[in-house]
Design an enzyme around this catalytic site. Structure first.
Site, short mmCIF file in Angstrom:
data_model
loop_
_atom_site.label_atom_id
_atom_site.label_comp_id
_atom_site.label_asym_id
_atom_site.label_seq_id
_atom_site.Cartn_x
_atom_site.Cartn_y
_atom_site.Cartn_z
N GLU A 86 0.84 -1.20 0.00
CA GLU A 86 0.00 0.00 0.00
C GLU A 86 0.87 1.25 0.00
OE1 GLU A 86 -1.89 1.65 3.86
OE2 GLU A 86 -3.46 0.46 2.90
N ASP A 265 -5.45 -4.52 -4.04
CA ASP A 265 -5.76 -3.09 -4.08
C ASP A 265 -4.50 -2.26 -4.25
OD1 ASP A 265 -4.95 -3.76 -1.40
OD2 ASP A 265 -5.81 -1.87 -0.70
#
Length: 813
Positions: A86, A265
């Site tokens: 991330e 993600d």
């Protein structure tokens, strides 16, 4: 507070469980020598320089971003100087924005070089992929709701499907290695495994970082306070006799092995960042400066498809028992959504087996339509594999349907769906609605706390949808955005002196209607309530970006005004390291939570901490007691008040910086500045973010059209290129070059369409049409082109029939 996420998996295979120096000095910000032309661009540069300054501690000595400047940090990572994929993806995005503002693309390229060195495992770190058998990807092991259900027994009698993309990936890239980011690094080797990137070894506590570690893996109820961290390459040097493997999987014998977990993600965000870098660099006439990094992003997107398959490649839909749910073949195991993870592993060198798994659980907050759209429609980002591009085109449609299916009556987006109820392909409760046969789950993947109660999941997801709508004007998502923005805006307050409040925690009741693509339900029984509010820095920044993209895409001035008000309020919380707002951490009472260890199991952490029944989160992390901030936690554990910390999370600070730059770009012209290094002869024309390709779900491959150059007066030429074409619409770019020996201060390009083409939107030029004749002139920021320099503009158009390249004439004006 950031969400408490995890990347977990249980898998097995083969009968067992499953030269670049990137230093902190190279990462120092190159402050712009020309002041930004508006205060928001200047604030972006100011915050960017704080993030990149070695004095502020956002980066390790090797140049890897930490999760936070502060070390005593427990949320998704359990130490602030760990990092995640991330953080890498936000770093890539931050540097793409910096490239737009300054024209300097070296920092963006550096992020991809650092990723390949430290967080994308090399061949040495994943040595046995050549032994992977795609017809038997992994051996089934059930998940359990509680940690006490582990270790999970392997069950080779349960049918698993075939992996349909392994062969084409190996053919496309000439390697059996997986190209994806592992989700978690111990940047300073605090735990001491010494699983140093690029070594494939456990080098111990004296090794430098960063090193690969993993966490979670034991059911939906496992919180960060109940985890037992483990090395990704387990050579049995630490833990028990079988290292850490028999804490998670029950087998007859155990082999030394590696295992990695990907966060889809994050990889999708990296691809999203690469798209913007490509678009902005192209507008500056510098596409070649980022082409190598953009190609890496396209490759990452090819492998990211593993996250769109069921965990064990079983059929999608109506899986109600592990034995009766059939093995998938071809695409029958592909749900086309971005799952919570994909994972891979295998024996250490010489072991001769490897495995791969996807994930059948999908959360709305992980979907990324911008990445799917770019991978399926933008030629420069096309995956090399035979089916990568078409898979992402299908995924885009499926993600849009998923979004529409999950919208509550109020407007917020509910959790998600799973193909494997309770992680065991169990029978869902009677009446559970479905999406293509996958069961609705209001808290997919993890339950402590519930995964969709954090408002951050709303804004992470909806920022991408607002961005996607801004790019494409896809009417299928506008109604969802309209309703969501109305709901979210009603829950926000902004006062004076930096006071503001946004939602923090949500509560859910009811469920959506079973999905009917031809006649979607109204979801009148699905409801959300905001149970508390707060001032989370990163969540606020993501909300601001959602509002700004929505405002720019729809012309909604109320959304623009609210986004600006929140942005101005955040800016009033500036401190020496960035944006800082104190937060109370009542959850730190859980430092004394018991960590489940199976009866009879005992082992040691690398620093000597004992792992045994009765161990606690803190007892197996005694190093936390030496942290300078620990006395605040200890006082709380002794009965005092909950500690208050002001954290500087890398992702949050990056998102605030990008929100500042976004306001400049969308509403103030977004003029670029000249960097102090890596100056280019090309004009630094700013790219408006209004680049667009197809809104169509069924995207055909782009037509391969060669650029069309044209002559012009005063040594000016213009080159026309079709970037993508889907049969009814297209995106084209025009590059204007000054071939003369003196600068020009303005330019004009003319052409006449040979067919019925119509321009629907444009960027970086003023375009006018009269019948089939088109004229494009420079804007106030990109008219000057030095000798040998160039600038670009682009547009989206529609047509029927043929779409021939027109003949251009260009001149200085």
């Amino acid at each position: 507070m950031s969400r408490l996420s995890r990347r977990k998996f249980v898998a097995a295979a083969g009968g067992t469980v499953a030269a670049l120096a990137v230093g902190s000095k190279m990462l120092e910000a190159s402050a712009a020598t020309t002041a930004a032309v508006d205060p928001y661009a200047q604030q972006f540069l100011d915050l960017y320089n704080k993030i990149k300054s070695s004095a502020n501690g956002y980066f390790s000595p090797q140049g890897v971003p930490y999760h936070s400047v502060e070390t005593l940090m427990v949320e998704a990572p359990d130490h602030g100087h760990q990092t995640t994929s991330e953080a890498f993806s936000y770093w890539m995005w931050l540097e793409a924005v910096y490239g737009r503002v300054t024209g300097d693309w070296a920092p963006f390229n550096n992020t991809w070089a650092a990723a390949e060195k430290y967080i994308i495992p090399t061949s040495v770190d994943q040595p046995s992929n050549g032994s992977y058998n795609s017809s038997k990807p992994a051996t089934y092991a059930p998940e359990f709701p509680e940690t006490s259900g582990y270790p999970s027994p392997l069950d080779s009698s349960v049918p698993v499907g075939a992996d349909p993309i392994a062969a084409e990936l190996q053919s496309a890239y000439g390697t059996a290695d997986v190209y994806g980011m592992h989700w978690l690094l111990d940047v300073d080797n605090v735990y001491g495994y010494g699983n140093t990137a690029g070594t494939g070894a456990e080098n111990g506590p004296t090794a430098p970082g960063p090193g690969y570690i993993n966490s979670y893996q034991r059911g939906a109820q496992e919180s960060v306070f109940e985890t037992i961290p483990q090395p990704c390459t387990d050579l049995f040097k630490y833990g028990g006799p079988n290292g850490y493997l028999d804490l998670f999987v029950k087998d007859q014998s155990y082999a030394k092995q590696y295992k990695y977990t990907n966060a889809p993600d994050a990889d999708a965000r990296a691809i999203q960042a690469a798209y913007w870098a490509y678009r902005w660099a192209s507008a500056q006439g510098k596409a070649s400066a980022v082409s190598a990094s953009v190609a890496k992003a396209a490759k990452m997107g090819d492998y990211l498809r593993y996250g769109t398959f069921d965990k064990y490649f079983k059929q999608i839909g109506n899986c109600t028992s592990p034995s009766s749910c059939p093995a998938g073949s071809g695409r029958s195991s592909q749900h086309y959504l971005l799952g919570w993870y994909y994972a891979w592993g295998g024996a250490v060198a010489g072991g001769g087996w490897a495995w791969r798994i996807g994930d059948g659980a999908a959360h709305h907050g992980y979907q990324n339509p911008v990445a799917a759209w770019a991978l399926s429609t933008v030629s420069a980002m096309a995956p090399k594999s035979a089916t990568g591009r078409s898979d992402w085109a299908t995924s885009l449609t499926r993600q849009i349907e998923f979004l529409r299916w999950l919208q509550s009556s109020e407007g917020a987006i509910a959790g998600g769906a799973t193909n494997s109820w309770n992680g065991q392909y169990a029978q869902p409760p009677a009446g559970t609605p479905t999406f293509y046969g996958m069961a609705y789950d209001w808290e997919p993947v993890y339950h402590d706390p519930p995964s969709n109660n954090w408002f951050g999941m709303q804004v992470w997801g909806m920022e991408r949808w607002a961005e996607y709508y801004y790019l494409t004007k896809d009417s299928r998502v506008k109604a969802v955005l309209d309703k969501w923005v109305t709901w979210a805006s009603s829950k926000v307050t902004v006062g004076t002196g930096g006071t503001f409040s946004i939602p923090s925690t949500l509560s859910w009741t009811g469920a959506p209607d079973t999905w009917n693509a031809s006649s979607p339900g109204a979801n009148t029984n699905l409801h959300v309530t905001v149970t508390d509010s707060g001032q989370d820095v990163g969540v606020t920044a993501a909300l601001i970006k959602t509002l700004l993209y929505y405002a720019a895409g729809t012309g909604n001035t109320a959304a623009q005004s609210l986004g600006k008000s929140l942005l101005d309020a955040l800016a009033l919380h500036t401190d020496t390291k960035g944006i800082g707002i104190p937060e109370t951490r009542a959850d730190y009472s859980r430092f004394n939570d018991t960590v489940y260890v199976p009866p009879g199991w005992s082992g040691k952490m690398p620093n000597g901490d004992t792992i045994a029944p009765g161990s606690t989160f803190l007892s197996i992390r005694s190093f936390l007691k030496k942290d300078p901030d620990f006395p605040k936690v200890q006082a709380y554990l002794n009965g005092g008040a909950a500690p208050v910390f002001t954290y500087h999370r890398f992702w949050a600070q990056a998102d605030v910086a990008m929100a500042l730059a976004l306001y400049s770009e969308l509403f103030l012209g977004g003029t670029t500045t000249s960097p102090s290094v890596s100056a280019s002869a090309s004009a630094s024309a700013s790219a408006s973010a209004s680049a667009s390709v197809s809104a169509s779900a069924s995207v055909s491959p782009s037509r391969s059209t060669s650029p069309s150059p044209s002559g012009g007066g005063s040594g000016v030429t213009a080159t026309y290129k079709i970037e993508s074409d889907w049969g009814a619409g297209f995106v084209a770019s025009v590059t204007i070059k000054n071939n003369g020996s003196t600068p020009i201060t303005g330019w004009r390009v003319n052409w006449t369409w040979g067919g019925n083409q119509q321009i629907s939107s444009s960027w970086n030029a003023g375009l006018t049409s009269s019948g089939r004749a088109v004229t494009a002139v420079n804007l106030n920021y990109n008219g000057t082109i030095p000798p040998g320099g160039s600038t670009s503009f682009g547009f989206q158009g529609t047509y029927s029939g043929t779409n021939a390249v027109p003949t251009l004439t260009a001149s200085a004006s």
